[in-house]
Scaffold this motif. Structure first.
Motif, short mmCIF file in Angstrom:
data_model
loop_
_atom_site.label_atom_id
_atom_site.label_comp_id
_atom_site.label_asym_id
_atom_site.label_seq_id
_atom_site.Cartn_x
_atom_site.Cartn_y
_atom_site.Cartn_z
N GLN A 107 36.79 30.32 34.90
CA GLN A 107 36.92 29.05 34.18
C GLN A 107 38.37 28.55 34.16
O GLN A 107 38.63 27.43 33.74
N VAL A 108 39.30 29.40 34.65
CA VAL A 108 40.71 28.97 34.67
C VAL A 108 41.33 29.07 36.06
O VAL A 108 42.29 28.35 36.36
N VAL A 109 40.80 29.93 36.94
CA VAL A 109 41.29 30.02 38.32
C VAL A 109 40.10 30.27 39.24
O VAL A 109 39.01 30.64 38.80
N GLU A 110 40.32 30.11 40.52
CA GLU A 110 39.27 30.40 41.50
C GLU A 110 39.11 31.91 41.65
O GLU A 110 40.09 32.64 41.78
N VAL A 111 37.87 32.37 41.63
CA VAL A 111 37.55 33.79 41.77
C VAL A 111 36.79 34.00 43.08
O VAL A 111 35.88 33.24 43.41
N ASP A 112 37.16 35.04 43.82
CA ASP A 112 36.52 35.31 45.10
C ASP A 112 35.29 36.21 44.96
O ASP A 112 34.30 36.01 45.66
N TYR A 113 35.37 37.22 44.07
CA TYR A 113 34.25 38.14 43.90
C TYR A 113 34.12 38.55 42.43
O TYR A 113 35.09 38.47 41.67
N TYR A 114 32.90 39.00 42.07
CA TYR A 114 32.59 39.38 40.70
C TYR A 114 32.03 40.80 40.68
O TYR A 114 31.21 41.16 41.53
N VAL A 115 32.44 41.57 39.68
CA VAL A 115 31.91 42.93 39.48
C VAL A 115 31.54 43.05 38.01
O VAL A 115 32.36 42.79 37.12
N GLY A 116 30.30 43.44 37.72
CA GLY A 116 29.84 43.57 36.34
C GLY A 116 30.12 44.95 35.77
O GLY A 116 30.66 45.83 36.43
N GLY A 117 29.72 45.12 34.50
CA GLY A 117 29.83 46.42 33.85
C GLY A 117 30.82 46.43 32.70
O GLY A 117 31.82 45.72 32.72
N CYS A 118 30.53 47.23 31.69
CA CYS A 118 31.42 47.38 30.54
C CYS A 118 31.53 48.86 30.18
O CYS A 118 30.95 49.32 29.20
N PRO A 119 32.33 49.60 30.99
CA PRO A 119 33.04 49.15 32.20
C PRO A 119 32.16 49.37 33.43
O PRO A 119 31.10 49.97 33.35
N PRO A 120 32.64 48.90 34.62
CA PRO A 120 31.92 49.25 35.85
C PRO A 120 31.85 50.77 35.99
O PRO A 120 32.81 51.46 35.66
N HIS A 121 30.73 51.26 36.47
CA HIS A 121 30.57 52.71 36.58
C HIS A 121 31.49 53.26 37.68
O HIS A 121 31.58 52.68 38.77
N PRO A 122 32.20 54.36 37.41
CA PRO A 122 33.14 54.91 38.42
C PRO A 122 32.51 55.14 39.78
O PRO A 122 33.16 54.90 40.81
N SER A 123 31.26 55.59 39.82
CA SER A 123 30.63 55.84 41.12
C SER A 123 30.49 54.55 41.92
O SER A 123 30.68 54.54 43.14
N PHE A 124 30.19 53.46 41.22
CA PHE A 124 30.07 52.18 41.91
C PHE A 124 31.45 51.66 42.30
O PHE A 124 31.61 51.06 43.37
N VAL A 125 32.45 51.88 41.45
CA VAL A 125 33.81 51.46 41.78
C VAL A 125 34.27 52.14 43.06
O VAL A 125 34.92 51.53 43.92
N GLY A 126 33.92 53.42 43.22
CA GLY A 126 34.28 54.14 44.44
C GLY A 126 33.66 53.51 45.67
O GLY A 126 34.33 53.33 46.70
N LYS A 127 32.37 53.15 45.58
CA LYS A 127 31.70 52.49 46.71
C LYS A 127 32.33 51.13 46.97
O LYS A 127 32.49 50.71 48.13
N LEU A 128 32.69 50.44 45.89
CA LEU A 128 33.28 49.12 46.00
C LEU A 128 34.61 49.16 46.75
O LEU A 128 34.85 48.38 47.68
N ILE A 129 35.47 50.10 46.36
CA ILE A 129 36.77 50.22 47.02
C ILE A 129 36.59 50.58 48.49
O ILE A 129 37.29 50.07 49.37
N GLY A 130 35.62 51.45 48.77
CA GLY A 130 35.33 51.80 50.16
C GLY A 130 34.91 50.59 50.97
O GLY A 130 35.35 50.41 52.12
#
Length: 330
Positions: A158-181
């Motif tokens: 709502q204030v700047v352009e965003v390229d990608y979105y990741v959900g979670g509170c917080p995002p699960h570490p296992s998914f973060v690992g896949k994401l970084i890969g």
């Protein structure tokens, strides 16, 4: 070093839990650092100044993660600066993408929030009604300033352009690992997409009746976890516990349900949903056996806005209606 992805992390108005998910990668994070060069991580990890970020050349950062919502003038400024310095910016976690729990403050006035925090809370002793002020002259010669509390929360997009979105509170570490890969490999969907495994929480939940060939039954009674202990082997929704698993992205692997807690939607909406809270209401209402059950539902959950927009109020249509109401009242 030249081939590494120059990466930045910025905490806006959040709790840093999303960043802890990155840290929780432990040895996997060490492996990732063979491909990533962390050039900025503030204010949680590195003792750097925002001036350091401002001095970087525009578009010199390959990839930036922002967690937390926009709640004050400092959040707004630093996110705008980071956007200018970054080629790709990721809204990381529920607060950045949807507004998060803190955004429920927008259902109240600024005066109500300040009074609760600095006057009426049980542990507060403030007989002189002293409240934070953005500017203060100390001893007649020291100009002290703090960030200005904004009238409303904002998501990052709502204030700047965003390229990608990741959900979670917080995002699960296992998914973060896949994401970084995936990021390192350049295996990303079109800009503007949610980075997700694409499955709903129900699809990853071991309680799902479909896994054992059972028919999904309508909800015959409304329960809350304070009323009774759910059966750990049965679908929470069919037991009558309001669970948002059918409409929430399941990148967490149904973490809450695995410990007998109903899903509350922090993963963000599955693709195709425009208003998360409204879809939750319609999905749950259509699953109820009769009007009597619907009446129980209303009686037990009498604050529907805070129940169904717990994480997504800022990104919702309800938020726009509330903002319009505030403007008219002013």
């Amino acid at each position: 070093m030249a081939n590494k992805v120059k990466t930045a992390f910025l905490l806006a108005g959040g709790c840093a839990g999303c960043e802890m998910s990155v840290v929780d990668l432990s040895e996997k994070l060490v492996d990732a650092l063979e491909h990533l060069e962390i050039v900025f991580w503030a204010p949680t990890v590195a003792d750097v100044k925002y001036q350091d970020l401002e001095d970087m050349p525009d578009k010199s950062i390959d990839l930036a993660f922002v967690d937390g919502m926009i709640r004050n003038s400092e959040n707004l400024h630093t996110v705008q600066v980071l956007r200018a310095k970054s080629k790709v910016l990721v809204a990381f976690g529920a607060c950045a993408t949807l507004g998060g729990i803190a955004a429920l403050g927008d259902l109240h006035t600024k005066e109500e929030l300040f009074r609760q925090a600095y006057k009426d809370s049980f542990s507060t002793d403030n007989p002189d009604d002293v409240y934070p002020t953005p500017e203060y002259l100390l001893d007649g010669k020291y100009d002290l300033t703090i960030p200005t509390f904004l009238d409303n929360c904002s998501t990052i997009d709502q204030v700047v352009e965003v390229d990608y979105y990741v959900g979670g509170c917080p995002p699960h570490p296992s998914f973060v690992g896949k994401l970084i890969g995936a990021i390192v490999a350049g295996d990303l969907p079109p800009a503007g997409s949610w980075l997700t495994g694409g499955k709903a929480v129900c699809d990853t939940c071991k309680r799902n009746p479909a896994l054992t060939g059972q028919e999904r039954l309508p909800i015959g009674e409304i329960k809350r976890t304070i009323d009774d202990r759910p059966d750990p082997n049965a679908c929470l929704l069919q037991q009558g516990y309001m669970c948002f698993g059918p409409v929430t992205q399941g990148d967490c692997g149904a973490s809450c349900l695995n410990v007998n807690i109903p899903c509350r939607g922090c993963g963000g909406p599955i693709p195709g949903i425009k208003d998360f809270g409204a879809r939750c209401v319609s999905t749950l209402a259509s699953s109820m056996e009769n009007e009597e059950v619907a009446t129980q539902f209303i009686e037990k959950y009498n604050d529907m806005a805070k129940m169904f927009y717990r994480y997504s109020h800022t990104a919702s249509k309800l938020n726009h209606r509330v903002a319009e109401h505030k403007e008219k009242a002013a």
